[in-house]
Write an enzyme that holds these catalytic residues in place. Structure first.
Site, PDB file in Angstrom:
ATOM      1  N   ASP A   1      16.369  33.401  37.909  1.00  0.00           N
ATOM      2  CA  ASP A   1      17.707  33.108  37.384  1.00  0.00           C
ATOM      3  C   ASP A   1      17.998  33.853  36.086  1.00  0.00           C
ATOM      4  OD1 ASP A   1      16.025  31.792  35.686  1.00  0.00           O
ATOM      5  OD2 ASP A   1      16.988  29.824  35.850  1.00  0.00           O
TER       6      ASP A   1
ATOM      7  N   HIS B   1      54.512  56.819  56.512  1.00  0.00           N
ATOM      8  CA  HIS B   1      55.080  55.502  56.244  1.00  0.00           C
ATOM      9  C   HIS B   1      55.066  54.586  57.459  1.00  0.00           C
ATOM     10  CE1 HIS B   1      57.699  58.646  54.306  1.00  0.00           C
ATOM     11  NE2 HIS B   1      57.942  58.936  55.560  1.00  0.00           N
TER      12      HIS B   1
ATOM     13  N   TYR C   1      51.126  51.798  62.391  1.00  0.00           N
ATOM     14  CA  TYR C   1      49.861  51.152  62.714  1.00  0.00           C
ATOM     15  C   TYR C   1      49.075  52.077  63.624  1.00  0.00           C
ATOM     16  CZ  TYR C   1      46.337  48.231  64.842  1.00  0.00           C
ATOM     17  OH  TYR C   1      45.131  47.743  65.286  1.00  0.00           O
TER      18      TYR C   1
END
Length: 459
Positions: free
Chosen positions: A101, A361, A364
């Site tokens: 730790d 622009h 997809y």
């Protein structure tokens, strides 16, 4: 010299208020215990033993396969924990004991500890530091020669010992043979009923062996993380270190306070990082790049000279001298070549886009292979899903996909194929052909007046 690390990681960490073991909480994208493992390796450690206890299986999942696991089913003290690794301690080993730790310990500090331990021929060396307020820490008591005499805990210290500012870090270096023998002599005759690793130094000294203390660290570096507040502090310190390291190596970071770079990220020189950027995982950024405001890049590779503008990139690759964004989204398995342009509100997923192609622009591109010098117009959709299965489309070199077109996969557009604006393409397009897949425009003169008259009559 065979250096071996034993990392204590068996505790629960109740102050974290978490269902997860403390040591797997992350600092700058990496589990605390893995920070310790990586730093020890860089310092020269060949083999690492991690002592596990609470939720051992959960911690083990986060560790590399080569890490040796030893179990401490009952937490009976630090000495007991190291005893669990005794079978892995060889006489010729140099052992470093670390806490799981304390993620801020530095490679250079461990190297200096090893050198000090070996040069002075100590059988045990404790790493120490000096602090302004030592309250709560074990004090380092030295003899007249400067060697370690003993370590006194706060509750056992007298008024004179409490004035000592040198404290125990909880990090130790041992001769393997001497440690094995001392572990056999440990007992739990104390108020806590625990086996303390600090007692090994006294055992060795009582046997006439030389033990020492190396004041070679800082309280910041030795900070243990026991709560979410301390986790946040460790994160802040680590983030500052990472950012400063990149700047020293030739990277410009406009605002270090708002830039988050995880520990395994690599960045080439003369790259500029703007405010609000997050670079995570195994991300690799080349030289002469511009990473614009509020961009998020995870486990991705960005080539030299590329600009990312306010975009999100995950598990992807972008070649050299390309531009992405603003507001683009590269989902996993996107692979862009050199001189590619992916513009605003373009989403790419599981697609290869080769050199010189552009989608400027609102498009997809999913499950696709796009060749070189292809133009993908505004509003183009690669329709890849029929509700059950996904299919791939291929667009070959120098093709032109007109705006507002749909490519219904699986479909192939051959070289120099030309898709007319507004088309829905369901069949392959031959080399150099024009594909038009839309209704011919019809003009009905006077239609509006007739409609209005009909509407008035129906009132």
């Amino acid at each position: 010299m065979n250096f071996k690390a034993i990392i204590l990681a068996a505790g629960k960490g109740t102050r974290m208020k978490s269902k997860y073991p403390k040591v797997i909480h992350k600092v700058c994208g990496k589990e605390m215990v893995n920070h310790i493992i990586d730093v020890s390796k860089k310092s020269g450690v060949k083999d690492t033993v991690v002592i596990l206890g609470h939720e051992a299986d959960v911690v083990k999942e986060k560790l590399a396969e080569e890490i040796i696991i030893a179990m401490q089913t009952e937490q009976l003290g630090t000495g007991h924990a190291v005893k669990m690794a005794k079978e892995y301690i060889n006489d010729e080993d140099t052992i470093v004991v670390l806490c799981g730790d304390t993620p801020l310990i530095k490679e250079e500090t461990l190297k200096r500890l090893f050198e000090y331990h070996i040069e002075n021929k100590y059988h045990a060396t404790v790493l120490t530091t000096r602090v302004g307020n030592p309250t709560g820490y074990g004090r380092i008591i030295r003899d007249k020669k400067g060697d370690l005499l003993k370590i006194v805990e706060q509750k056992d210290a007298n008024s004179e010992e409490k004035m000592i500012s040198e404290i125990n870090s909880g990090i130790y270096c041992f001769n393997g043979k001497s440690l094995r023998e001392a572990l056999d002599l440990l007992n739990n005759n104390n108020s806590q009923g625990e086996y303390y690793l600090t007692d090994t130094a006294k055992i060795m000294r009582d046997k006439g062996l030389k033990v020492g203390a190396f004041a070679g660290s800082t309280i910041e570096e030795l900070m243990g993380v026991n709560s979410r507040v301390e986790l946040s502090k460790a994160e802040e310190i680590m983030r500052r270190r990472i950012n400063e390291s990149h700047m020293v190596n030739g990277v410009t970071i406009i605002d270090t306070n708002s830039t988050y770079i995880e520990s395994d990220v690599m960045i080439g020189n003369d790259t500029i990082i703007y405010p609000g950027v997050m670079l995570q995982g195994k991300t690799r950024i080349g030289s002469d790049c511009i990473i614009g405001m509020n961009s998020s890049i995870t486990n991705s590779e960005i080539g030299d000279g590329t600009e990312i503008k306010n975009s999100t990139i995950i598990d992807s690759k972008v070649g050299e001298n390309s531009t992405v964004g603003p507001y683009a989204y590269l989902r996993p398995k996107s692979d862009l070549g050199n001189n590619v342009k992916i513009g605003d509100f373009v989403e790419v997923k599981n697609a290869i886009i080769e050199d010189g192609s552009k989608a400027s622009h609102l498009s997809y591109i999913g499950d696709a292979h796009v060749g070189k010098n292809v133009n993908i117009g505004c509003g183009v959709v690669f329709v890849n899903y029929d509700g059950k299965n996904k299919f791939k489309s291929i667009v070959k070199d120098n093709a032109f996909i007109g705006s507002n077109s749909n490519l219904v996969a699986p479909v192939v557009v051959e070289e120099k194929g030309y898709i007319a604006t507004g088309s829905t393409i369901t069949h392959d397009v031959p080399d150099g052909a024009l594909a038009i897949a839309r209704e011919r425009q019809v003009i009905k003169e006077g239609w509006v007046e007739k409609k209005n008259q009909k509407d008035d009559q129906s009132k």
